[in-house]
Design a protein around this motif. Structure first.
Motif, mmCIF file in Angstrom:
data_model
loop_
_atom_site.group_PDB
_atom_site.id
_atom_site.type_symbol
_atom_site.label_atom_id
_atom_site.label_comp_id
_atom_site.label_asym_id
_atom_site.label_seq_id
_atom_site.Cartn_x
_atom_site.Cartn_y
_atom_site.Cartn_z
ATOM 1 N N LEU A 197 1.485 21.697 -3.715
ATOM 2 C CA LEU A 197 2.873 21.716 -3.270
ATOM 3 C C LEU A 197 3.001 21.741 -1.745
ATOM 4 O O LEU A 197 3.745 20.939 -1.175
ATOM 5 C CB LEU A 197 3.637 22.872 -3.922
ATOM 6 C CG LEU A 197 4.068 22.613 -5.369
ATOM 7 C CD1 LEU A 197 4.770 23.825 -5.956
ATOM 8 C CD2 LEU A 197 4.975 21.393 -5.447
ATOM 9 N N PRO A 198 2.275 22.643 -1.042
ATOM 10 C CA PRO A 198 2.413 22.621 0.433
ATOM 11 C C PRO A 198 2.037 21.269 1.035
ATOM 12 O O PRO A 198 2.698 20.801 1.958
ATOM 13 C CB PRO A 198 1.443 23.709 0.895
ATOM 14 C CG PRO A 198 1.291 24.602 -0.273
ATOM 15 C CD PRO A 198 1.428 23.744 -1.487
ATOM 16 N N LEU A 199 0.999 20.616 0.470
ATOM 17 C CA LEU A 199 0.581 19.329 1.026
ATOM 18 C C LEU A 199 1.592 18.236 0.712
ATOM 19 O O LEU A 199 1.684 17.238 1.426
ATOM 20 C CB LEU A 199 -0.802 18.941 0.481
ATOM 21 C CG LEU A 199 -1.968 19.733 1.074
ATOM 22 C CD1 LEU A 199 -3.260 19.439 0.318
ATOM 23 C CD2 LEU A 199 -2.147 19.407 2.546
ATOM 24 N N LEU A 207 2.917 14.413 -4.670
ATOM 25 C CA LEU A 207 1.858 15.168 -5.333
ATOM 26 C C LEU A 207 0.634 14.296 -5.581
ATOM 27 O O LEU A 207 -0.501 14.772 -5.504
ATOM 28 C CB LEU A 207 2.371 15.740 -6.658
ATOM 29 C CG LEU A 207 3.365 16.898 -6.528
ATOM 30 C CD1 LEU A 207 3.985 17.223 -7.873
ATOM 31 C CD2 LEU A 207 2.683 18.136 -5.966
ATOM 32 N N GLU A 208 0.891 13.001 -5.859
ATOM 33 C CA GLU A 208 -0.236 12.129 -6.186
ATOM 34 C C GLU A 208 -1.061 11.761 -4.958
ATOM 35 O O GLU A 208 -2.256 11.452 -5.075
ATOM 36 C CB GLU A 208 0.271 10.856 -6.872
ATOM 37 C CG GLU A 208 0.464 11.054 -8.360
ATOM 38 C CD GLU A 208 1.280 9.949 -8.992
ATOM 39 O OE1 GLU A 208 1.742 9.074 -8.251
ATOM 40 O OE2 GLU A 208 1.445 10.000 -10.217
ATOM 41 N N GLN A 209 -0.421 11.781 -3.767
ATOM 42 C CA GLN A 209 -1.173 11.362 -2.591
ATOM 43 C C GLN A 209 -2.054 12.485 -2.040
ATOM 44 O O GLN A 209 -2.774 12.289 -1.066
ATOM 45 C CB GLN A 209 -0.235 10.846 -1.510
ATOM 46 C CG GLN A 209 0.970 11.729 -1.229
ATOM 47 C CD GLN A 209 0.908 12.444 0.075
ATOM 48 O OE1 GLN A 209 0.725 11.845 1.103
ATOM 49 N NE2 GLN A 209 1.043 13.770 0.039
ATOM 50 N N VAL A 210 -1.994 13.681 -2.636
ATOM 51 C CA VAL A 210 -2.857 14.758 -2.168
ATOM 52 C C VAL A 210 -4.312 14.397 -2.488
ATOM 53 O O VAL A 210 -4.619 13.981 -3.602
ATOM 54 C CB VAL A 210 -2.468 16.093 -2.844
ATOM 55 C CG1 VAL A 210 -3.451 17.185 -2.480
ATOM 56 C CG2 VAL A 210 -1.057 16.497 -2.441
ATOM 57 N N VAL A 212 6.668 14.784 1.941
ATOM 58 C CA VAL A 212 7.203 13.682 1.142
ATOM 59 C C VAL A 212 8.379 14.162 0.286
ATOM 60 O O VAL A 212 9.394 13.478 0.141
ATOM 61 C CB VAL A 212 6.106 13.048 0.264
ATOM 62 C CG1 VAL A 212 6.630 11.805 -0.425
ATOM 63 C CG2 VAL A 212 4.900 12.701 1.101
ATOM 64 N N ILE A 213 8.251 15.378 -0.274
ATOM 65 C CA ILE A 213 9.351 15.913 -1.088
ATOM 66 C C ILE A 213 10.593 16.100 -0.222
ATOM 67 O O ILE A 213 11.704 15.751 -0.614
ATOM 68 C CB ILE A 213 8.937 17.253 -1.746
ATOM 69 C CG1 ILE A 213 7.786 17.021 -2.738
ATOM 70 C CG2 ILE A 213 10.125 17.883 -2.476
ATOM 71 C CD1 ILE A 213 7.251 18.277 -3.380
ATOM 72 N N PRO A 264 0.824 -1.202 0.000
ATOM 73 C CA PRO A 264 0.000 0.000 0.000
ATOM 74 C C PRO A 264 0.866 1.264 0.000
ATOM 75 O O PRO A 264 2.004 1.240 0.446
ATOM 76 C CB PRO A 264 -0.798 -0.116 1.299
ATOM 77 C CG PRO A 264 -0.131 -1.184 2.093
ATOM 78 C CD PRO A 264 0.530 -2.083 1.121
ATOM 79 N N ALA A 265 0.299 2.346 -0.518
ATOM 80 C CA ALA A 265 1.084 3.555 -0.727
ATOM 81 C C ALA A 265 1.809 3.993 0.539
ATOM 82 O O ALA A 265 2.949 4.414 0.507
ATOM 83 C CB ALA A 265 0.179 4.670 -1.225
#
Lengths: 261, 255
Positions: free
Chosen positions: A182-184, A155-158, A188-189, A6-7
């Motif tokens: 981006l803030p969310l 970005l994808e998990q937002v 992860v970044i 899972p992610a």
């Protein structure tokens, strides 16, 4: 991607956000231990009689020059990696690039299997490209992938409903990206940047083989002159620097994480 | 000793003469662009074919050292995960310590271990085992925590002991995630094993470092390329094995 977990448990993506913010006393524990290790090394090397070959490597100016070079290699390559991989990650999560994303990630995953020393060695032997900038190119090539992957996953998990809400409030696509996505995705970044930093500190050790300088020069010099004490000093300092850099990145992660996340 | 050559850079000067000489020898007839490329690719294939015994031998060494290390870190990692996952403090500590291992640059760790266990395969196996722990521990903990507590509770209600619950319910349910962790470890270790050549370790790293010590000579490119391609092939082989292993060992109910 070859990962079926899972992610949240995706092990190729550095974990982020599951750690509680540490108290400031926790931030000081590791540096204290590392300082003790350095002190121990200094006392040990100081207690050994040095011959002229050892003295040529084990003096304050040679060592500090190697440390400074190592930090420069790491810093320059990490800045370049972030500058390349984050915009690329943003591009690759936009709808118009969705078609070739899978193929690109497959290539990226295979690329990750190329050993770091292989990238540096190829630059040296195939293009006769040696020195500081050659090492930087090698480090960047290798560390781009983890940051790229983390940016994309971040970005994808937002939550898409959040973006929907943003658009419903009249935000343009650019504003949604800048003010919501981006803030969310920052935790992860940042975890990806930290991974890149750790990879770069480690790989910079190998830069010595292509005249890039850094703490690896001490290790290699110790090998080629058969002076283990010199190699040992280089190895201990490299390990201390890597753990310290990772620690600083961890503190930065805690501090830079947007409030409310 | 195939590992580190002289101090970096000193190889360049004596080699520069060879470059010129060899370029002359290799230079294709004037005005033939396309055959040049074909010729170099063929040269590389010839190079590998001429040394197929050595290349195969290095490959077997590489696979062997990675397989042993992966097996060790899988056993130790699952054990650490099982022992620590119930207590938040213990699992944080286990992940922090194994994470610190992974932070230590491999070149430095090989040298530190060289001081303790000497040259050869031993320091490589120890270092690789240390590097392989984090993904296994992290995924074991994640996997065990993701098991539905209701399932565990009903197993308890059926009279299964703590050990039986772990062996027959929790571990099989967590296994796909654990296996992914082992697989990630393997990818990391295949790459790091190449650096083991600096302490006279086995595997394809020897080709890369030998090539690096001959910067400027045309054989250097072939040596380094063979090493890199070899490592990538080993990584792909391991990945295929894990795909198969995943299919064979995942509990039927989870497929």
């Amino acid at each position: 991607m070859t990962v079926s977990a899972p992610a949240g448990a995706d092990p190729l993506v550095s974990a982020a956000g599951d750690r509680p913010r540490r108290a400031w006393i926790g931030w000081l524990a590791l540096p204290a231990v590392l300082a003790l290790v350095c002190l121990g090394l200094w006392l040990y090397v100081g207690s050994q009689p040095l011959d002229s070959i050892e003295a040529r490597s084990l003096n304050a100016s040679t060592i500090s020059e190697a440390v400074v070079r190592h930090v420069q290699l790491t810093a320059v390559s990490t800045v370049l990696v972030v500058g390349l991989a984050v915009p690329l990650g943003i591009l690759l999560t936009r709808p118009f690039t969705r078609r070739f994303r899978g193929a690109l990630l497959t290539v990226a995953n295979i690329g990750q299997a190329v050993p770091t020393i292989g990238v540096l060695a190829l630059l040296a032997v195939a293009f006769l490209f040696l020195g500081f900038w050659s090492a930087v190119v090698g480090l960047v090539l290798y560390a781009v992938l983890p940051v790229l992957r983390n940016t994309m996953v971040g970005l994808e998990q937002v939550d898409p409903t959040v973006l929907e809400a943003g658009r419903g409030m009249g935000l343009s696509t650019g504003q949604v990206l800048r003010r919501l996505e981006l803030p969310l995705a920052v935790p992860v970044i940042l975890a990806g940047v930290r991974t890149a930093l750790v990879i770069n500190v480690g790989t910079a050790t190998l830069a010595a083989y292509i005249n890039g300088g850094g703490l690896g020069t001490l290790i290699v010099a110790g090998f080629s002159t058969n002076r283990f004490l010199v190699s040992l000093t280089g190895a201990v300092l490299t390990a201390v620097l890597a753990l310290f850099v990772d620690h600083l990145a961890g503190v930065a992660e805690d501090v830079l994480r947007p409030k409310g996340l | 000793m195939t590992a580190p050559g002289g101090p970096p850079g000193c190889e360049r000067v004596p080699c520069s003469g060879i470059v010129g000489a060899d370029q002359r020898r290799r230079s294709p007839p004037v005005g033939s662009e396309a055959p040049t490329r074909g010729a170099t690719t063929l040269d590389f294939v010839d190079f590998v074919w001429d040394r197929r015994d050595d290349v195969l031998q290095r490959g077997i060494e590489h696979i062997g050292v990675v397989a042993v290390s992966v097996a060790l870190s899988a056993v130790l990692g699952v054990l650490l995960g099982v022992l620590s996952y119930r207590s938040p403090t213990a699992r944080t500590a286990a992940i922090a310590v194994t994470g610190a291992f992974l932070t230590i640059p491999s070149f430095a760790l090989f040298v530190l271990l060289l001081g303790i266990v000497g040259l050869g395969t031993t320091p490589v196996v120890i270092a690789l085992t240390m590097y392989g722990l984090l993904p296994v521990v992290r995924n074991t903990v994640t996997g065990l925590l993701s098991v539905d507590p209701a399932v565990v509770e009903s197993a308890q209600g059926m009279g299964l002991s703590r050990w039986q619950r772990l062996r027959r319910i929790e571990l099989p349910l967590a296994w796909p995630i654990v296996l992914t962790g082992i697989r990630v470890s393997t990818v990391i270790l295949v790459g790091i094993a190449a650096i083991g050549a600096v302490v006279n370790g086995p595997g394809y790293g020897n080709l890369i470092f030998t090539g690096l010590a001959r910067v400027g000579a045309p054989v250097a490119v072939d040596l380094v390329l063979t090493g890199i391609v070899g490592v990538v092939v080993v990584a792909v082989l391991f990945d295929a094995v894990f795909t198969l292993l995943g299919k064979l060992t995942t509990s039927k109910g989870l497929r």
